[in-house]
Design a protein around this motif. Structure first.
Motif, PDB file in Angstrom:
ATOM      1  N   VAL A  92      50.915 -22.001  55.746  1.00 37.02           N
ATOM      2  CA  VAL A  92      50.836 -22.319  57.167  1.00 37.02           C
ATOM      3  C   VAL A  92      52.190 -22.034  57.797  1.00 37.02           C
ATOM      4  O   VAL A  92      53.208 -22.608  57.394  1.00 37.02           O
ATOM      5  CB  VAL A  92      50.463 -23.805  57.384  1.00 37.02           C
ATOM      6  CG1 VAL A  92      50.397 -24.119  58.872  1.00 37.02           C
ATOM      7  CG2 VAL A  92      49.144 -24.139  56.701  1.00 37.02           C
ATOM      8  N   ALA A  93      52.206 -21.139  58.753  1.00 34.83           N
ATOM      9  CA  ALA A  93      53.469 -20.751  59.383  1.00 34.83           C
ATOM     10  C   ALA A  93      54.153 -21.957  60.019  1.00 34.83           C
ATOM     11  O   ALA A  93      53.539 -22.702  60.783  1.00 34.83           O
ATOM     12  CB  ALA A  93      53.208 -19.681  60.444  1.00 34.83           C
ATOM     13  N   GLY A  94      55.423 -22.139  59.665  1.00 36.53           N
ATOM     14  CA  GLY A  94      56.218 -23.199  60.269  1.00 36.53           C
ATOM     15  C   GLY A  94      55.880 -24.600  59.820  1.00 36.53           C
ATOM     16  O   GLY A  94      56.298 -25.570  60.460  1.00 36.53           O
ATOM     17  N   LEU A  95      55.128 -24.745  58.729  1.00 37.27           N
ATOM     18  CA  LEU A  95      54.690 -26.070  58.288  1.00 37.27           C
ATOM     19  C   LEU A  95      55.868 -26.932  57.869  1.00 37.27           C
ATOM     20  O   LEU A  95      56.655 -26.559  57.007  1.00 37.27           O
ATOM     21  CB  LEU A  95      53.703 -25.934  57.124  1.00 37.27           C
ATOM     22  CG  LEU A  95      53.116 -27.248  56.573  1.00 37.27           C
ATOM     23  CD1 LEU A  95      52.403 -28.017  57.669  1.00 37.27           C
ATOM     24  CD2 LEU A  95      52.175 -26.960  55.404  1.00 37.27           C
ATOM     25  N   LYS A  96      55.945 -28.110  58.491  1.00 39.58           N
ATOM     26  CA  LYS A  96      57.014 -29.056  58.191  1.00 39.58           C
ATOM     27  C   LYS A  96      56.491 -30.356  57.589  1.00 39.58           C
ATOM     28  O   LYS A  96      57.148 -30.964  56.744  1.00 39.58           O
ATOM     29  CB  LYS A  96      57.793 -29.384  59.480  1.00 39.58           C
ATOM     30  CG  LYS A  96      58.636 -28.250  60.018  1.00 39.58           C
ATOM     31  CD  LYS A  96      59.868 -28.061  59.169  1.00 39.58           C
ATOM     32  CE  LYS A  96      60.842 -27.100  59.800  1.00 39.58           C
ATOM     33  NZ  LYS A  96      62.071 -26.928  58.958  1.00 39.58           N
TER      34      LYS A  96
ATOM     35  N   LEU B 201      48.770 -36.681  42.999  1.00 36.81           N
ATOM     36  CA  LEU B 201      49.263 -36.439  44.350  1.00 36.81           C
ATOM     37  C   LEU B 201      50.619 -35.738  44.314  1.00 36.81           C
ATOM     38  O   LEU B 201      50.881 -34.827  45.117  1.00 36.81           O
ATOM     39  CB  LEU B 201      49.371 -37.747  45.123  1.00 36.81           C
ATOM     40  CG  LEU B 201      49.882 -37.603  46.566  1.00 36.81           C
ATOM     41  CD1 LEU B 201      48.972 -36.697  47.385  1.00 36.81           C
ATOM     42  CD2 LEU B 201      50.022 -38.960  47.241  1.00 36.81           C
ATOM     43  N   ALA B 202      51.478 -36.141  43.381  1.00 34.01           N
ATOM     44  CA  ALA B 202      52.775 -35.479  43.255  1.00 34.01           C
ATOM     45  C   ALA B 202      52.589 -33.998  42.948  1.00 34.01           C
ATOM     46  O   ALA B 202      53.255 -33.138  43.535  1.00 34.01           O
ATOM     47  CB  ALA B 202      53.599 -36.155  42.161  1.00 34.01           C
ATOM     48  N   ASP B 203      51.660 -33.684  42.055  1.00 40.67           N
ATOM     49  CA  ASP B 203      51.380 -32.279  41.731  1.00 40.67           C
ATOM     50  C   ASP B 203      50.838 -31.542  42.946  1.00 40.67           C
ATOM     51  O   ASP B 203      51.177 -30.379  43.192  1.00 40.67           O
ATOM     52  CB  ASP B 203      50.382 -32.184  40.573  1.00 40.67           C
ATOM     53  CG  ASP B 203      50.957 -32.656  39.255  1.00 40.67           C
ATOM     54  OD1 ASP B 203      52.196 -32.703  39.131  1.00 40.67           O
ATOM     55  OD2 ASP B 203      50.163 -32.971  38.338  1.00 40.67           O
ATOM     56  N   LYS B 204      49.971 -32.210  43.717  1.00 45.48           N
ATOM     57  CA  LYS B 204      49.393 -31.599  44.913  1.00 45.48           C
ATOM     58  C   LYS B 204      50.482 -31.270  45.933  1.00 45.48           C
ATOM     59  O   LYS B 204      50.507 -30.175  46.508  1.00 45.48           O
ATOM     60  CB  LYS B 204      48.365 -32.552  45.521  1.00 45.48           C
ATOM     61  CG  LYS B 204      47.744 -32.112  46.832  1.00 45.48           C
ATOM     62  CD  LYS B 204      46.749 -30.994  46.668  1.00 45.48           C
ATOM     63  CE  LYS B 204      45.521 -31.434  45.886  1.00 45.48           C
ATOM     64  NZ  LYS B 204      44.508 -30.345  45.826  1.00 45.48           N
ATOM     65  N   VAL B 205      51.387 -32.208  46.155  1.00 45.51           N
ATOM     66  CA  VAL B 205      52.465 -31.987  47.113  1.00 45.51           C
ATOM     67  C   VAL B 205      53.381 -30.868  46.638  1.00 45.51           C
ATOM     68  O   VAL B 205      53.799 -30.000  47.435  1.00 45.51           O
ATOM     69  CB  VAL B 205      53.258 -33.290  47.334  1.00 45.51           C
ATOM     70  CG1 VAL B 205      54.549 -33.020  48.115  1.00 45.51           C
ATOM     71  CG2 VAL B 205      52.398 -34.312  48.083  1.00 45.51           C
ATOM     72  N   LYS B 206      53.682 -30.841  45.358  1.00 51.21           N
ATOM     73  CA  LYS B 206      54.533 -29.775  44.827  1.00 51.21           C
ATOM     74  C   LYS B 206      53.869 -28.412  44.999  1.00 51.21           C
ATOM     75  O   LYS B 206      54.538 -27.409  45.297  1.00 51.21           O
ATOM     76  CB  LYS B 206      54.828 -30.036  43.349  1.00 51.21           C
ATOM     77  CG  LYS B 206      55.750 -31.214  43.094  1.00 51.21           C
ATOM     78  CD  LYS B 206      55.895 -31.481  41.599  1.00 51.21           C
ATOM     79  CE  LYS B 206      56.750 -32.696  41.319  1.00 51.21           C
ATOM     80  NZ  LYS B 206      56.835 -33.011  39.862  1.00 51.21           N
ATOM     81  N   GLU B 207      52.556 -28.360  44.813  1.00 49.69           N
ATOM     82  CA  GLU B 207      51.828 -27.107  44.986  1.00 49.69           C
ATOM     83  C   GLU B 207      51.897 -26.629  46.430  1.00 49.69           C
ATOM     84  O   GLU B 207      52.104 -25.438  46.701  1.00 49.69           O
ATOM     85  CB  GLU B 207      50.375 -27.302  44.557  1.00 49.69           C
ATOM     86  CG  GLU B 207      49.570 -26.019  44.500  1.00 49.69           C
ATOM     87  CD  GLU B 207      48.137 -26.233  44.055  1.00 49.69           C
ATOM     88  OE1 GLU B 207      47.408 -25.234  43.949  1.00 49.69           O
ATOM     89  OE2 GLU B 207      47.734 -27.399  43.828  1.00 49.69           O
ATOM     90  N   TRP B 208      51.724 -27.563  47.359  1.00 52.71           N
ATOM     91  CA  TRP B 208      51.822 -27.196  48.770  1.00 52.71           C
ATOM     92  C   TRP B 208      53.234 -26.748  49.126  1.00 52.71           C
ATOM     93  O   TRP B 208      53.414 -25.789  49.871  1.00 52.71           O
ATOM     94  CB  TRP B 208      51.399 -28.369  49.656  1.00 52.71           C
ATOM     95  CG  TRP B 208      49.925 -28.366  49.921  1.00 52.71           C
ATOM     96  CD1 TRP B 208      48.931 -28.915  49.164  1.00 52.71           C
ATOM     97  CD2 TRP B 208      49.264 -27.735  51.025  1.00 52.71           C
ATOM     98  NE1 TRP B 208      47.701 -28.670  49.706  1.00 52.71           N
ATOM     99  CE2 TRP B 208      47.864 -27.955  50.860  1.00 52.71           C
ATOM    100  CE3 TRP B 208      49.706 -27.018  52.138  1.00 52.71           C
ATOM    101  CZ2 TRP B 208      46.930 -27.460  51.770  1.00 52.71           C
ATOM    102  CZ3 TRP B 208      48.773 -26.535  53.041  1.00 52.71           C
ATOM    103  CH2 TRP B 208      47.407 -26.758  52.856  1.00 52.71           C
ATOM    104  N   LYS B 209      54.221 -27.417  48.575  1.00 52.23           N
ATOM    105  CA  LYS B 209      55.604 -27.053  48.889  1.00 52.23           C
ATOM    106  C   LYS B 209      55.985 -25.714  48.272  1.00 52.23           C
ATOM    107  O   LYS B 209      56.804 -24.976  48.819  1.00 52.23           O
ATOM    108  CB  LYS B 209      56.558 -28.153  48.429  1.00 52.23           C
ATOM    109  CG  LYS B 209      57.988 -27.960  48.942  1.00 52.23           C
ATOM    110  CD  LYS B 209      58.788 -29.211  48.870  1.00 52.23           C
ATOM    111  CE  LYS B 209      60.241 -28.967  49.279  1.00 52.23           C
ATOM    112  NZ  LYS B 209      60.363 -28.460  50.659  1.00 52.23           N
ATOM    113  N   SER B 210      55.362 -25.359  47.150  1.00 56.65           N
ATOM    114  CA  SER B 210      55.667 -24.070  46.525  1.00 56.65           C
ATOM    115  C   SER B 210      55.232 -22.900  47.410  1.00 56.65           C
ATOM    116  O   SER B 210      55.815 -21.821  47.355  1.00 56.65           O
ATOM    117  CB  SER B 210      54.989 -23.969  45.151  1.00 56.65           C
ATOM    118  OG  SER B 210      53.583 -23.855  45.286  1.00 56.65           O
ATOM    119  N   LYS B 211      54.186 -23.126  48.235  1.00 59.13           N
ATOM    120  CA  LYS B 211      53.711 -22.074  49.135  1.00 59.13           C
ATOM    121  C   LYS B 211      54.216 -22.251  50.560  1.00 59.13           C
ATOM    122  O   LYS B 211      54.104 -21.340  51.382  1.00 59.13           O
ATOM    123  CB  LYS B 211      52.181 -22.028  49.148  1.00 59.13           C
ATOM    124  CG  LYS B 211      51.578 -21.445  47.887  1.00 59.13           C
ATOM    125  CD  LYS B 211      50.104 -21.110  48.098  1.00 59.13           C
ATOM    126  CE  LYS B 211      49.522 -20.437  46.858  1.00 59.13           C
ATOM    127  NZ  LYS B 211      48.101 -20.051  47.064  1.00 59.13           N
TER     128      LYS B 211
END
Length: 262
Positions: free
Chosen positions: A34-38, A59-69
């Motif tokens: 997502v462009a510009g996702l904060k 949930l920690a794994d999910k957040v890390k996955e989102w942050k990796s992209k």
């Protein structure tokens, strides 16, 4: 820019929070860029063991996955019941989640959730987040474990049967606060109400001591009669001030502003 991940039965609430801008998806859907996702927002059912049907480690794994992209993510907002409260002998969900994130990931993120209102560090406290997508109103109710069951049922009954699921009107009624003062300030900005009381009033003590409230607040006939009693201002004031509980409430556009960093 934010993006919302929601549990399946929270779709209407998540989309209402987003004003149907298309920035919301099921929590189990694939990660997208997502462009510009904060800010990543998650909304679903919660207790000290699960949130959106995810363990703290999941949930920690999910957040890390989102942050990796989406490397620009710098905050995670948690909307749920009991993210900060737990029974004695257990640890609140958010605390477990932060441990699972690990130091290096955690220090790059601001984790936000609803505030602790009852119990030392949330232990021996309980909470529930009521939210109605049609009226776009919410109420965050917290209490001690011994009084949570009746307080939750009373609020739910009043909200559903007397105020058409409008959480602000229900909370204002139970706290004797004019609802128009809660919805908007002089500039038209959304406001949030807060109600915290721990005093005791003797007039309804026998009702509490008998256990009637605890055992019958989920019985329709009892609650029908009880709502009639609550319509008497003196009884209503005595009842809501006789046991410790808190109410935070407002419109959807103030919900995220009510979160605190943890």
């Amino acid at each position: 820019m934010y993006h919302i991940l929601y549990e399946h039965d929270h779709a209407n609430r998540a989309k209402a929070l987003d004003d149907n801008q298309g920035r919301a998806q099921l929590v189990q859907d694939p990660v997208v860029k997502v462009a510009g996702l904060k800010t990543l927002i998650l909304w679903g059912h919660g207790n000290s063991g699960l949130f959106c049907n995810l363990s703290p480690g999941d949930l920690a794994d999910k957040v890390k996955e989102w942050k990796s992209k989406n490397s620009g993510i710098d905050s995670v907002e948690i909307l749920t019941c009991n993210s900060r409260h737990a029974k004695a002998g257990t640890e609140p969900y958010v605390d477990q989640f932060k441990h699972k994130l690990g130091f290096f990931t955690r220090r790059k993120l601001t984790i936000k959730s609803l505030p602790v209102r009852m119990g030392v560090n949330g232990v021996n406290g309980d909470s529930i987040l009521f939210a109605d997508y049609k009226s776009k109103t919410w109420c965050y109710l917290t209490s001690s474990e011994s009084t949570f069951h009746y307080a939750k049922n009373v609020f739910k009954s009043v909200c559903e049967n007397m105020f058409g699921d409008d959480a602000i009107d229900a909370a204002a009624y139970l706290t004797n606060t004019p609802p128009h003062d809660i919805r908007k300030d002089a500039l038209g900005n959304a406001k949030v109400g807060q109600f915290l009381i721990k005093c005791k009033v003797n007039k309804v003590e026998e009702l509490h001591a008998s256990g009637t409230v605890h055992g019958w607040t989920n019985v329709d006939k009892f609650m029908t009669d009880f709502r009639e009693m609550l319509s008497i201002p003196s009884f209503r004031r005595a009842f809501v001030t006789s046991r410790p509980f808190t109410l935070n409430y407002g419109t959807f556009d103030y919900l995220r502003k009510s979160l605190v960093a943890v």
